[in-house]
Scaffold this active site. Structure first.
Site, short mmCIF file in Angstrom:
data_model
loop_
_atom_site.label_atom_id
_atom_site.label_comp_id
_atom_site.label_asym_id
_atom_site.label_seq_id
_atom_site.Cartn_x
_atom_site.Cartn_y
_atom_site.Cartn_z
N LYS A 181 5.86 43.41 53.49
CA LYS A 181 6.93 42.46 53.15
C LYS A 181 7.93 43.14 52.20
O LYS A 181 7.82 44.32 51.92
CB LYS A 181 6.31 41.20 52.54
CG LYS A 181 5.21 40.55 53.41
CD LYS A 181 5.75 39.90 54.66
CE LYS A 181 4.72 39.56 55.71
NZ LYS A 181 3.68 38.61 55.35
C1 LIG Z 1 2.54 37.78 55.87
C2 LIG Z 1 2.61 36.36 56.33
C3 LIG Z 1 1.73 35.38 55.88
C4 LIG Z 1 0.51 35.68 55.05
O1 LIG Z 1 0.74 36.41 53.93
P1 LIG Z 1 -0.47 37.24 53.26
O2 LIG Z 1 0.12 37.62 51.94
O3 LIG Z 1 -0.72 38.41 54.15
O4 LIG Z 1 -1.64 36.34 53.15
C5 LIG Z 1 1.93 34.08 56.28
N1 LIG Z 1 2.93 33.74 57.11
C6 LIG Z 1 3.78 34.65 57.60
C7 LIG Z 1 4.88 34.22 58.50
C8 LIG Z 1 3.64 35.99 57.24
O5 LIG Z 1 4.46 36.91 57.76
#
Ligand SMILES: *Cc1c(COP(=O)(O)O)cnc(C)c1O
Length: 374
Positions: A181
């Site tokens: 991210k």
């Molecule tokens: C990355 C992501 C999550 C989950 O995030 P984590 O930090 O990996 O638990 C949830 N929803 C979307 C759309 C994501 O891209």
């Protein structure tokens, strides 16, 4: 292999983590407060509550929304499974709505079709990094007495008509700080909200359902605490938040780099008519978590995917429509035909490498390899 996403860690980030390791607080300390305040300020929200992951953020959001057995929550079919899983954690039923084929964002018209008297909430996903049509979604939700929340795990840094995520209609907005991210804390997430009471309930849920934290008790010298509901240990550490704070200082540069790569790809794709970028919504400033192209009908996506991987280009596919996963098929009897646009998109989409560390030379290599493969 050029990965589709990757963290960028520099010496300042490492120094920030080393510093916190020498301090008194490894968790529940001042770095958590500072990170929460800094992200909330960046995203234009009054409050930020940091948690151990984006998934924990979604779980906390659904808990505070009061989701339980018998409640339906509308989610897009085109998302990471965690969006829907969070509803299941509370015993609720995720109801999958289709997406707009041009943007792969939640289609308000299909959301309307999926609303029932049992619908408690809608969780919109800012797929790939641009905000959903929150004006339409908020009008619909208001009219039908349904809560509106955002899974903005893709969208830190995005704006709509100049307004940041925290100033958009959703009552709570979930973020993730997973390394692919925009900013990385290893694992980590946050919920943004403008409501103080909501923030308090989120903090309580992340700490076992206890209504004071360790520092508050230390300050008052009291040993007594009340566990008033069943919560979890969803806390994030100061080690992670120190990294997050340092990363946040670099976020404007990260976003600028992602936007420059997106412009380069869009320009290059004009010469590759069989691979088309997704559409951008008017007024939306994209944060470009993912760069997704749709391949023209008749093109063998698997062959293109394999050819690019063989060339060292770490392409990917985001996402398998959630209702097609075995768990959702078996538990809810779902299958193909439920969300035709998401299912059709899934057959033709390809995620290209997009991250702040991608060089011009690598981006050019991605486009050359794509053109060659096609
Ligand atoms: C990355 C992501 C999550 C989950 O995030 P984590 O930090 O990996 O638990 C949830 N929803 C979307 C759309 C994501 O891209």
């Amino acid at each position: 292999m050029i990965p589709y996403g990757r963290q960028s860690i520099d010496e300042d980030d490492i120094r920030a983590v080393a510093e916190v390791l020498r301090s008194d607080w490894l968790t529940t300390g001042p770095a958590v407060d500072a990170f929460e305040a800094a992200v909330a300020a960046f995203a234009g929200a009054a409050h930020g509550v940091a948690l151990s992951s984006g998934t924990a953020a979604l779980h906390a959001m659904m808990h505070v929304a009061g989701i339980g057995p018998g409640d339906e929550v509308v989610v897009p079919a085109m998302t990471f499974a965690a969006t829907a899983n969070a509803v299941c954690y509370l015993g609720g039923t995720p109801v999958f709505a289709d997406v707009d084929p041009r943007t792969l964002l939640l289609d308000p018209a299909d959301v309307e079709r999926k609303l029932t008297p049992r619908t408690k909430a809608v969780v919109a996903v800012d797929y790939a990094g641009q905000p959903c049509d929150y004006e339409a979604l908020a009008a619909l939700c208001r009219q039908r007495g349904v809560a509106l929340f955002a899974d903005a795990c893709h969208a830190l840094g995005a704006t709509q008509d100049g307004r940041p995520l925290g100033a958009l209609p959703p009552a709570m907005t979930a973020l993730s700080f997973h390394p692919v991210k925009h900013i990385a804390t290893g694992e980590g997430g946050m919920v943004l909200t403008s409501d103080e009471q909501t923030a308090r309930l989120l903090r309580r849920f992340r700490n076992h359902g206890i209504d004071t934290d360790a520092r508050q008790r230390e300050a008052t010298g009291a040993w007594h605490y009340n566990m008033v509901e069943l919560g979890f240990n969803y806390r994030i550490s100061d080690i992670q938040c120190a990294l997050g704070l340092s990363q946040l200082r670099r976020l404007p540069d990260f976003l600028a780099r992602r936007r420059a790569i997106a412009r380069f790809y869009a320009q290059a794709l004009r010469g590759i008519p069989v691979a088309e970028p997704l559409a951008q919504r008017p007024g939306a400033e994209h944060a470009w978590h993912l760069y997704v192209v749709r391949l023209a009908e008749g093109i063998d996506r698997r062959a293109v995917f394999t050819a690019l991987r063989e060339q060292g280009i770490g392409v990917n596919v985001h996402y398998i429509p959630v209702h097609l996963h075995p768990y959702y098929r078996e538990r809810f009897g779902h299958g193909p035909g439920l969300c035709p646009e998401a299912e059709a998109a899934y057959e033709s989409i390809l995620t290209l490498p997009m991250h702040q560390g991608l060089t011009d030379e690598q981006a050019a290599r991605v486009m050359e390899a794509l053109a060659h493969a096609l």
